[in-house]
Each structure stands twice: as C-alpha cells, then as structure tokens.
Write an enzyme that holds these catalytic residues in place. Structure first.
Site, PDB file in Angstrom:
ATOM      1  N   CYS A  63       0.845  -1.193   0.000  1.00 47.35           N
ATOM      2  CA  CYS A  63       0.000   0.000   0.000  1.00 47.35           C
ATOM      3  C   CYS A  63       0.881   1.244   0.000  1.00 47.35           C
ATOM      4  O   CYS A  63       2.042   1.203   0.408  1.00 47.35           O
ATOM      5  CB  CYS A  63      -0.893  -0.047   1.248  1.00 47.35           C
ATOM      6  N   HIS A  64       0.312   2.373  -0.426  1.00 47.47           N
ATOM      7  CA  HIS A  64       1.056   3.640  -0.433  1.00 47.47           C
ATOM      8  C   HIS A  64       1.551   4.022   0.957  1.00 47.47           C
ATOM      9  O   HIS A  64       2.580   4.680   1.085  1.00 47.47           O
ATOM     10  CB  HIS A  64       0.175   4.767  -1.004  1.00 47.47           C
ATOM     11  N   THR A  65       0.837   3.603   1.993  1.00 44.84           N
ATOM     12  CA  THR A  65       1.274   3.935   3.352  1.00 44.84           C
ATOM     13  C   THR A  65       2.607   3.265   3.671  1.00 44.84           C
ATOM     14  O   THR A  65       3.471   3.849   4.333  1.00 44.84           O
ATOM     15  CB  THR A  65       0.198   3.514   4.375  1.00 44.84           C
ATOM     16  N   HIS A 113       0.700  -3.953   6.058  1.00 46.48           N
ATOM     17  CA  HIS A 113      -0.523  -3.887   6.866  1.00 46.48           C
ATOM     18  C   HIS A 113      -1.766  -4.331   6.093  1.00 46.48           C
ATOM     19  O   HIS A 113      -2.879  -4.137   6.562  1.00 46.48           O
ATOM     20  CB  HIS A 113      -0.721  -2.473   7.422  1.00 46.48           C
ATOM     21  N   GLU A 114      -1.574  -4.949   4.926  1.00 51.21           N
ATOM     22  CA  GLU A 114      -2.709  -5.510   4.174  1.00 51.21           C
ATOM     23  C   GLU A 114      -2.425  -6.991   3.995  1.00 51.21           C
ATOM     24  O   GLU A 114      -1.934  -7.410   2.950  1.00 51.21           O
ATOM     25  CB  GLU A 114      -2.814  -4.862   2.776  1.00 51.21           C
ATOM     26  N   CYS A 151     -11.037  -2.932  20.754  1.00 53.46           N
ATOM     27  CA  CYS A 151     -11.001  -3.571  22.072  1.00 53.46           C
ATOM     28  C   CYS A 151     -12.400  -3.795  22.620  1.00 53.46           C
ATOM     29  O   CYS A 151     -12.627  -4.695  23.424  1.00 53.46           O
ATOM     30  CB  CYS A 151     -10.157  -2.753  23.051  1.00 53.46           C
ATOM     31  N   CYS A 196     -12.912   0.717  25.253  1.00 55.81           N
ATOM     32  CA  CYS A 196     -12.516   2.121  25.404  1.00 55.81           C
ATOM     33  C   CYS A 196     -13.668   3.040  24.977  1.00 55.81           C
ATOM     34  O   CYS A 196     -14.636   2.602  24.358  1.00 55.81           O
ATOM     35  CB  CYS A 196     -11.250   2.427  24.598  1.00 55.81           C
ATOM     36  N   CYS A 216     -14.455   2.808  21.258  1.00 55.84           N
ATOM     37  CA  CYS A 216     -15.194   1.613  20.845  1.00 55.84           C
ATOM     38  C   CYS A 216     -16.653   1.670  21.297  1.00 55.84           C
ATOM     39  O   CYS A 216     -17.540   1.163  20.608  1.00 55.84           O
ATOM     40  CB  CYS A 216     -14.526   0.361  21.401  1.00 55.84           C
ATOM     41  N   CYS A 267     -10.365   2.996  17.833  1.00 59.25           N
ATOM     42  CA  CYS A 267      -9.963   2.409  19.116  1.00 59.25           C
ATOM     43  C   CYS A 267      -8.577   2.913  19.513  1.00 59.25           C
ATOM     44  O   CYS A 267      -7.646   2.909  18.705  1.00 59.25           O
ATOM     45  CB  CYS A 267      -9.943   0.889  19.009  1.00 59.25           C
ATOM     46  N   ARG A 316      -2.842   2.492  20.991  1.00 60.61           N
ATOM     47  CA  ARG A 316      -2.344   3.497  20.046  1.00 60.61           C
ATOM     48  C   ARG A 316      -0.911   3.938  20.347  1.00 60.61           C
ATOM     49  O   ARG A 316      -0.086   4.066  19.450  1.00 60.61           O
ATOM     50  CB  ARG A 316      -3.280   4.716  20.066  1.00 60.61           C
ATOM     51  N   CYS A 345      -7.057  -3.018   4.295  1.00 60.80           N
ATOM     52  CA  CYS A 345      -6.822  -1.571   4.222  1.00 60.80           C
ATOM     53  C   CYS A 345      -7.612  -0.923   3.092  1.00 60.80           C
ATOM     54  O   CYS A 345      -8.710  -0.448   3.278  1.00 60.80           O
ATOM     55  CB  CYS A 345      -5.333  -1.248   4.088  1.00 60.80           C
ATOM     56  N   ARG A 385      -3.292  -2.920  -7.105  1.00 63.90           N
ATOM     57  CA  ARG A 385      -2.747  -3.615  -5.948  1.00 63.90           C
ATOM     58  C   ARG A 385      -1.922  -4.807  -6.430  1.00 63.90           C
ATOM     59  O   ARG A 385      -2.354  -5.573  -7.286  1.00 63.90           O
ATOM     60  CB  ARG A 385      -3.858  -4.119  -5.022  1.00 63.90           C
TER      61      ARG A 385
END
Length: 374
Positions: free
Chosen positions: A45-47, A67-68, A97, A100, A103, A111, A115, A174, A369
């Site tokens: 991904c671009h991130t 992260h994908e 979670c 919190c 959530c 969430c 973090r 993602c 992708r």
C-alpha cells in the site's frame, strides 16, 4: 512450536529510502493477549511506501512493514479466548477492544487501546517480538505483514470465513475497506446522489464501488492519468475527467457539469490542494466532501470559511469508519456473496523475493494492488 521462537523469512526495512532486504528473523512466541499468525499473502500500500521513504514522522527503523495481509493463526498467548490455532484471520491496523470510550461510541472506529505503543513500533507491553542478526526489529501499524510469521494484539485480529481466498481478501485489511466505507459509512450517500471521486487508484476505485452499491446516479472520476479511466468505468464511474484538459479550476468544471455542484466528493490522494477543490466542487447548502487520502505530515488544508457557512461539510475517515473486528468478517462475506469486488483490484501477483518490485510497480502507476505470496 507454540511456545518456541520461530525462524522465518521477512522483508526488513533497515533504513529509510533503501529497498527492503529479505532476511532470516526470529519471531518470539505470543505473550498474554497476543496472537502469532502465519501470513499467507500481503499487498503493498502507499502507506508502506510513505514510511519507507522517510517522510513519515512516526516512521522508525529497522522495521517490518506491511498492513494488508491475511493468514492462519499459529498460536495464541495466555488469555486469548476468541481465537485459536488454525483460525483464518486478517490482522488489523485499527484494533477494536470493545471497551474504550472510542469503541463504545457508535460515531467512530478509532480504538485507542494500544495506540501509543503501536505508534512506536512496539507490542502493547512496550517490547518487540522480532529480532534479526541480534538486533531488535520494530513492528509496523500493529501488523507487520511482510513476514512469514507476525505477532499482533488479540484485539487487532478479525476471524474470517476459512473458505475465503487469502490472496484476495488480504486487500480488505486496508484500501478496499477504506474506500468502500468512506462512501457507505462516512458519507452515507443516498440513492440518486451525484458524486465526484478525486484520485483513481485502489482507494478511489473502492469509493466508486461504494457509491455504486449505495445507488449514486452519477459518479464522476477525476484524475490526471487518463490511463485509469477505463478501469474506473468498469467499477461504476459514469464519466471521467482530467483537470489538465481544462483552463479553469476543476471545481468550476464540476459545478458546471452538475448544475451547481456534487452532493458528495471524495479526495483519495492526500493532496491538500485537491482537498480544497473537492470541497469547493460540492453543492451549496448540502454538499459533503470526505477526506480519504492521507496528506504528508505538517500539511494544512485551507478554504474560505464562506464555503462552510453556506452549507458545505468537510469530513474525514479512517479505515472507512468500520469498527474493525466486527466489520471485516462481514466485508469478507460481502465479497464471498459477490456484493463487492476484490479480485478486480489485483493487477499483479509476485513472490516474496520480488517484494521490492511491488513498490516499483506502485510508483510507476502501473498497478492498483500487487499481492505478494509469502
């Protein structure tokens, strides 16, 4: 293997601006409320590229990006009750979670339970599960899918249909979920709406898909790369325009095309000037512009306050507003029942050893992708 260190291959980013390096790493067993996952497939991904470039202020090195992804639970730590070895899963960069205040609030999916540590590249206890050549390797976005095995918090895992093809549904971790949700959750556009989508990459195409599912009457794709127009129309765009073909600002063009402006616009690039154009292309009195693209750190958006006073709204979205643990399994089901497209986003498939080529394809604009089989 459940309580043992696993040696496996991973694509390590040793420093910013350098290609990933395939290395043998050690992956420690999961601690309490953690899950160790064998990754089967991951997309790029671009991130990931943004962090690798060195421009990400939260970027830390050395790190395992990604992260994908999708995979199979190998083992679980103490106290994990909702997951077991053998479960088919998607790791989540936004956890859920369920406890919190974020959530518990139906208005958000952000969430905050882990973090702080996630932003530092660490597990919730403040340590890493990865080592390579005697050095600690950091986690990324709580997922680190560019590895044969990864360890994630149990609140960052969605258990999905075991029949789902992992080399496809990994994309629901993602980009597709982000764009689709921007339309159906964040905008909540009504049937008959007129929409404009700025940026026709993977996320933009997912927004178009969401607009179509929600019943939009017109979906105008906007991009300076006309090679992307044909695919955008396959996903549901009714027309596509290139800002470079006009002598006037693109917001003026859209206002003329739509008798006063669009009902909803979506910025899927991360360019603050385009964000302004997307807002100003919205119809007076009710137009809503959703910021989906992530701008570089320190960038600021601007418009004349009169744009907002006269009834336009600026909204933002992360992961399409989906509360992740409960929503991703439903998105997989929607794919399995053919309500949403996923296969059509995959333009290239590569082996793990070719992972750097996936970044090259993305930067060249030749891929939507690329899926890497781990």
């Amino acid at each position: 293997m459940a309580n043992e260190v696993i040696k496996c291959k991973a694509a390590v980013a040793w420093e910013a601006g350098k290609p990933l390096s395939i290395e043998e790493i050690e992956v420690a067993p999961p601690k309490a409320h953690e899950v160790r996952i064998k990754i089967i497939a991951t997309a790029v991904c671009h991130t990931d590229a943004y962090t690798l470039s060195g421009a990400d202020p939260e970027g830390c090195f050395p790190v395992i990006l990604g992260h994908e992804g999708a995979g199979i639970v190998e083992s679980v730590g103490e106290g994990v009750t909702k997951l077991k070895a053998g479960d088919t899963v998607i790791p989540l960069y936004i956890p859920q979670c369920g406890e919190c205040k974020f959530c518990l609030n139906p208005k958000t999916n952000l969430c905050q339970k882990i973090r702080v540590t996630q932003g530092k590249g660490l597990m919730p206890d403040g340590t890493s599960r990865f080592t390579c050549k005697g050095k600690t390797i950091l986690h990324y976005m709580g997922t680190s899918t560019f590895s044969e095995y990864t360890v994630v918090a149990d609140i960052s895992v969605a258990k999905i249909d075991p029949l789902a093809p992992l080399d496809k549904v990994c994309l629901l971790g993602c980009g597709i979920s982000t764009g689709y949700g921007a339309a159906v959750n964040t905008a909540k556009l009504e049937p008959g709406s007129v929409c404009a989508v700025f940026g026709l990459g993977g996320v933009g195409l997912a927004v178009i898909m969401g607009c179509k599912v929600a019943g939009a009457s017109r979906i105008i794709g906007v991009d300076i790369n006309k090679d992307k127009f044909a695919r955008a129309k396959e996903f549901g765009a009714t027309e596509c325009i290139n800002p470079q073909d006009f002598s006037k600002p693109i917001q003026e063009v859209l206002i003329e095309m739509t008798d006063g402006g669009v009902d909803y616009s979506f910025e899927c690039i991360g360019n603050v000037k385009v964000m302004r154009a997307a807002l100003e292309a919205c119809h007076k009195g009710w137009g809503v512009s959703v910021v989906v693209g992530v701008a570089a750190s320190g960038e600021e958006i601007a418009t004349r306050p009169f744009q907002l006073v006269t009834g336009r709204t600026w909204k933002g979205t992360a992961f399409g507003g989906w509360k992740s643990v409960e929503s991703v399994p439903k998105l997989v089901s929607e794919y399995m029942s053919k309500k949403i497209k996923v296969d059509e986003f995959v333009t290239h498939n590569l082996s793990f050893d070719e992972i750097n080529k996936a970044f090259e394809l993305m930067h060249s604009g030749k891929s939507i992708r690329t899926v890497v089989k781990i």
